[in-house]
Design a protein around this motif. Structure first.
Motif, PDB file in Angstrom:
ATOM      1  N   PHE A 128       0.823  -1.211   0.000  1.00 21.41           N
ATOM      2  CA  PHE A 128       0.000   0.000   0.000  1.00 21.41           C
ATOM      3  C   PHE A 128       0.862   1.268   0.000  1.00 21.41           C
ATOM      4  O   PHE A 128       0.398   2.343  -0.388  1.00 21.41           O
ATOM      5  CB  PHE A 128      -0.946   0.020   1.201  1.00 21.41           C
ATOM      6  CG  PHE A 128      -2.030   1.041   1.079  1.00 21.41           C
ATOM      7  CD1 PHE A 128      -3.121   0.815   0.256  1.00 21.41           C
ATOM      8  CD2 PHE A 128      -1.955   2.250   1.747  1.00 21.41           C
ATOM      9  CE1 PHE A 128      -4.110   1.764   0.106  1.00 21.41           C
ATOM     10  CE2 PHE A 128      -2.944   3.208   1.608  1.00 21.41           C
ATOM     11  CZ  PHE A 128      -4.032   2.958   0.778  1.00 21.41           C
ATOM     12  N   LYS A 129       2.104   1.136   0.418  1.00 24.10           N
ATOM     13  CA  LYS A 129       3.018   2.289   0.381  1.00 24.10           C
ATOM     14  C   LYS A 129       3.109   2.867  -1.029  1.00 24.10           C
ATOM     15  O   LYS A 129       3.228   4.083  -1.208  1.00 24.10           O
ATOM     16  CB  LYS A 129       4.407   1.861   0.870  1.00 24.10           C
ATOM     17  CG  LYS A 129       5.429   2.997   0.894  1.00 24.10           C
ATOM     18  CD  LYS A 129       6.786   2.488   1.367  1.00 24.10           C
ATOM     19  CE  LYS A 129       7.818   3.609   1.336  1.00 24.10           C
ATOM     20  NZ  LYS A 129       9.171   3.139   1.740  1.00 24.10           N
ATOM     21  N   VAL A 134       0.732   3.033  -3.195  1.00 24.33           N
ATOM     22  CA  VAL A 134      -0.461   3.846  -3.443  1.00 24.33           C
ATOM     23  C   VAL A 134      -0.252   5.245  -2.872  1.00 24.33           C
ATOM     24  O   VAL A 134      -0.535   6.254  -3.530  1.00 24.33           O
ATOM     25  CB  VAL A 134      -1.714   3.179  -2.822  1.00 24.33           C
ATOM     26  CG1 VAL A 134      -2.938   4.083  -2.989  1.00 24.33           C
ATOM     27  CG2 VAL A 134      -1.963   1.826  -3.464  1.00 24.33           C
ATOM     28  N   ASN A 135       0.257   5.329  -1.640  1.00 19.60           N
ATOM     29  CA  ASN A 135       0.524   6.636  -1.032  1.00 19.60           C
ATOM     30  C   ASN A 135       1.561   7.418  -1.825  1.00 19.60           C
ATOM     31  O   ASN A 135       1.439   8.635  -2.005  1.00 19.60           O
ATOM     32  CB  ASN A 135       1.004   6.458   0.411  1.00 19.60           C
ATOM     33  CG  ASN A 135      -0.133   6.190   1.372  1.00 19.60           C
ATOM     34  OD1 ASN A 135      -1.265   6.612   1.149  1.00 19.60           O
ATOM     35  ND2 ASN A 135       0.156   5.480   2.451  1.00 19.60           N
ATOM     36  N   HIS A 170      -1.045  11.017   0.305  1.00 15.99           N
ATOM     37  CA  HIS A 170      -1.765  10.438   1.441  1.00 15.99           C
ATOM     38  C   HIS A 170      -3.264  10.724   1.374  1.00 15.99           C
ATOM     39  O   HIS A 170      -4.072   9.937   1.868  1.00 15.99           O
ATOM     40  CB  HIS A 170      -1.164  10.943   2.755  1.00 15.99           C
ATOM     41  CG  HIS A 170       0.164  10.323   3.066  1.00 15.99           C
ATOM     42  ND1 HIS A 170       0.304   9.174   3.781  1.00 15.99           N
ATOM     43  CD2 HIS A 170       1.421  10.691   2.701  1.00 15.99           C
ATOM     44  CE1 HIS A 170       1.583   8.849   3.867  1.00 15.99           C
ATOM     45  NE2 HIS A 170       2.282   9.756   3.219  1.00 15.99           N
ATOM     46  N   GLY A 182      -4.461   8.151  -0.949  1.00 17.07           N
ATOM     47  CA  GLY A 182      -4.397   6.872  -0.246  1.00 17.07           C
ATOM     48  C   GLY A 182      -5.544   6.704   0.728  1.00 17.07           C
ATOM     49  O   GLY A 182      -6.139   5.622   0.842  1.00 17.07           O
ATOM     50  N   ASP A 183      -5.879   7.787   1.429  1.00 15.57           N
ATOM     51  CA  ASP A 183      -7.014   7.731   2.363  1.00 15.57           C
ATOM     52  C   ASP A 183      -8.316   7.453   1.627  1.00 15.57           C
ATOM     53  O   ASP A 183      -9.185   6.731   2.122  1.00 15.57           O
ATOM     54  CB  ASP A 183      -7.121   9.046   3.138  1.00 15.57           C
ATOM     55  CG  ASP A 183      -6.091   9.164   4.252  1.00 15.57           C
ATOM     56  OD1 ASP A 183      -5.412   8.154   4.528  1.00 15.57           O
ATOM     57  OD2 ASP A 183      -5.974  10.246   4.843  1.00 15.57           O
ATOM     58  N   ASP A 206      -2.971   1.040   6.841  1.00 21.77           N
ATOM     59  CA  ASP A 206      -3.743   0.123   5.993  1.00 21.77           C
ATOM     60  C   ASP A 206      -3.960  -1.223   6.679  1.00 21.77           C
ATOM     61  O   ASP A 206      -4.102  -2.247   6.017  1.00 21.77           O
ATOM     62  CB  ASP A 206      -3.028  -0.069   4.656  1.00 21.77           C
ATOM     63  CG  ASP A 206      -1.623  -0.640   4.822  1.00 21.77           C
ATOM     64  OD1 ASP A 206      -0.947  -0.262   5.798  1.00 21.77           O
ATOM     65  OD2 ASP A 206      -1.193  -1.464   3.998  1.00 21.77           O
ATOM     66  N   ASP A 265       3.751  15.392   1.487  1.00 23.85           N
ATOM     67  CA  ASP A 265       2.399  15.538   0.957  1.00 23.85           C
ATOM     68  C   ASP A 265       1.898  16.969   1.123  1.00 23.85           C
ATOM     69  O   ASP A 265       1.154  17.273   2.038  1.00 23.85           O
ATOM     70  CB  ASP A 265       1.463  14.560   1.692  1.00 23.85           C
ATOM     71  CG  ASP A 265       0.031  14.656   1.185  1.00 23.85           C
ATOM     72  OD1 ASP A 265      -0.163  15.113   0.052  1.00 23.85           O
ATOM     73  OD2 ASP A 265      -0.884  14.269   1.929  1.00 23.85           O
TER      74      ASP A 265
END
Length: 433
Positions: A46-47, A49-50, A55, A58-59, A85, A311
């Motif tokens: 999932f890292k 995706v961020n 972020h 990602g959220d 996650d 971010d």
């Protein structure tokens, strides 16, 4: 479950709510036979995706995944978000075999492709399962599920491991996990029992005048002082850092008002985490602190952690501009290491830059460090920023910093952090001279 134990992003129980629920189940069961199965799910990679969508993006993916998982569960288990996650599903009166069937359903659900913008994601997950045993406490069964999940991830992900099938974790790993849970418990106790406090360290201009004071959080629980080195990482991992940050913002503002009322008005610098600034409700919490404290906004400064550079999203920009519009100044803390990014520096409307102590502690003998400090100082001045050197402990360091042209220094050379009463006495003594 009280609303403070509900995760805002997903609507699931948060980490504290999960632990409280498991504890209640354990305490209510005379026999543990199939009383509870803990299913711990972590999304694989999932890292990425961020890193790809930020972020905030990602959220958004996590929120969509949570809705999908909740629909697939159909009431078979209680859903919790442990942070990031990682999710935990608590299935009551469930055997290991039944838990594995739920886990297989969850993995199938996770693997359904997900559209993000014009990209299709093909997510997978790693699951660990632990079934409550006789005489086992809540922390132990959660730890076993977590370790089983870690083993599933080690084996390549997209699979389930039942506790007992995984490699036995080293004793150090178990101790570290228990330490984190113990520190998390102390933070909750401190929040509920008044165990938090702010100490203040002065920042002095080169002429000796008071430039500002930085508010530093201290935590005491059951008579034990917990070092920030221990509780800050746990707070960040568990999401408690937002509650701690809001507490710090309110009490720092109240102290700024008190100093002003005593005729000792000086700027109070309050640390703000990335987690706070990426939350849409940050500006509400900030304005609430100003309203409740009646503090002059010009006496408040927010110190932004370097991880914010990861971010600088629209939400972050909006929150930073809300602070500026309220009359509050911004400072970039610990600059020069970690996540520093010159490309993002131009997007953060800060008026102060604090040089990380890693460069200061080797002065004046490390000429390369001295050159970096001089370059940062010149760059910040070109951007119209005030420059503060952190961690100054010797006269030799101070002399080198005067030579490169910093505006102010902070460190043990002039003052250690002190509680509010001690700082008032310190300030009154200096003004009386």
């Amino acid at each position: 479950m009280p609303p403070e134990h509900i995760d805002v992003l997903t609507g699931f129980l948060d980490r504290a709510g999960c632990i409280a629920t498991v504890t209640a189940i354990v305490d209510s069961q005379p026999s543990a036979a199939n009383a509870l199965a803990v299913i711990w799910l972590d999304l694989d990679r999932f890292k990425l995706v961020n890193e790809s969508f930020g972020h905030v993006g990602g959220d958004a993916v996590l929120a969509r995944m949570a809705r999908r998982l909740a629909e697939r569960l159909a009431g078979r288990a209680e859903a919790c978000r442990m942070g990031g996650d990682e999710f935990v599903f608590l299935a009551r009166s469930t055997s290991a075999d039944a838990a594995q069937r739920i886990a297989a359903d969850l993995l199938s659900c996770v693997k359904t492709p997900l559209e993000v913008g014009n990209i299709r994601l093909y997510p997978t997950g790693s699951i660990g399962i632990a079934v409550l045993e006789n005489g086992e406490d809540a922390v132990s069964v959660l730890e076993r599920a977590d370790r089983a999940m870690v083993e599933a991830k080690r084996l390549g992900g997209d699979r389930t491991v039942v506790s007992g099938d995984e490699r036995v974790a080293g004793r150090l790993g178990v101790l570290l996990a228990r330490e984190e849970l113990a520190v998390e418990n102390k933070l909750h106790m401190a929040l509920e029992s008044g165990g938090l406090a702010l100490h203040y360290q002065p920042i002095l201009a080169l002429d000796g005048s008071i430039h500002a004071v930085e508010a530093l959080m201290r935590c005491t629980a059951e008579g034990e002082s917990v070092s920030p080195v221990r509780f800050i990482p746990v707070a960040e991992k568990t999401g408690l850092v937002v509650r701690l940050g809001e507490w710090s913002m309110l009490h720092g503002a109240m102290y700024a008002h008190r100093l002003a009322a005593l005729g000792l008005g000086t700027k109070v610098a309050i640390n703000v985490s990335r987690a706070q600034l990426t939350a849409p409700k940050f500006s509400q919490a900030l304005h609430a602190a100003l309203l409740c404290s009646d503090a002059p906004p010009e006496l408040i400064e927010l110190e932004l952690t370097e991880s914010l550079f990861m971010d600088v999203s629209d939400v972050v920009q909006s929150n930073l501009m809300a602070a500026k519009m309220a009359g509050i100044s911004l400072a970039i803390d610990d600059f020069g290491t970690g996540y520093s990014c010159l490309a993002n520096l131009k997007d953060i409307p800060a008026s102060k830059l604090k040089i990380d102590r890693a460069f200061i502690k080797v002065l004046p003998h490390d000429l390369r460090a001295l050159a970096i400090v001089r370059a940062i100082t010149n760059m910040a001045r070109e951007l119209g920023m005030t420059v503060v050197a952190e961690g100054v402990e010797t006269e030799e360091q101070r002399a080198a910093l005067v030579d490169v042209g910093v505006d102010a220094i902070q460190g043990f050379l002039h003052a250690l952090p002190m509680d509010g009463e001690a700082l008032i006495a310190w300030l009154q003594q200096r003004t009386a001279v």
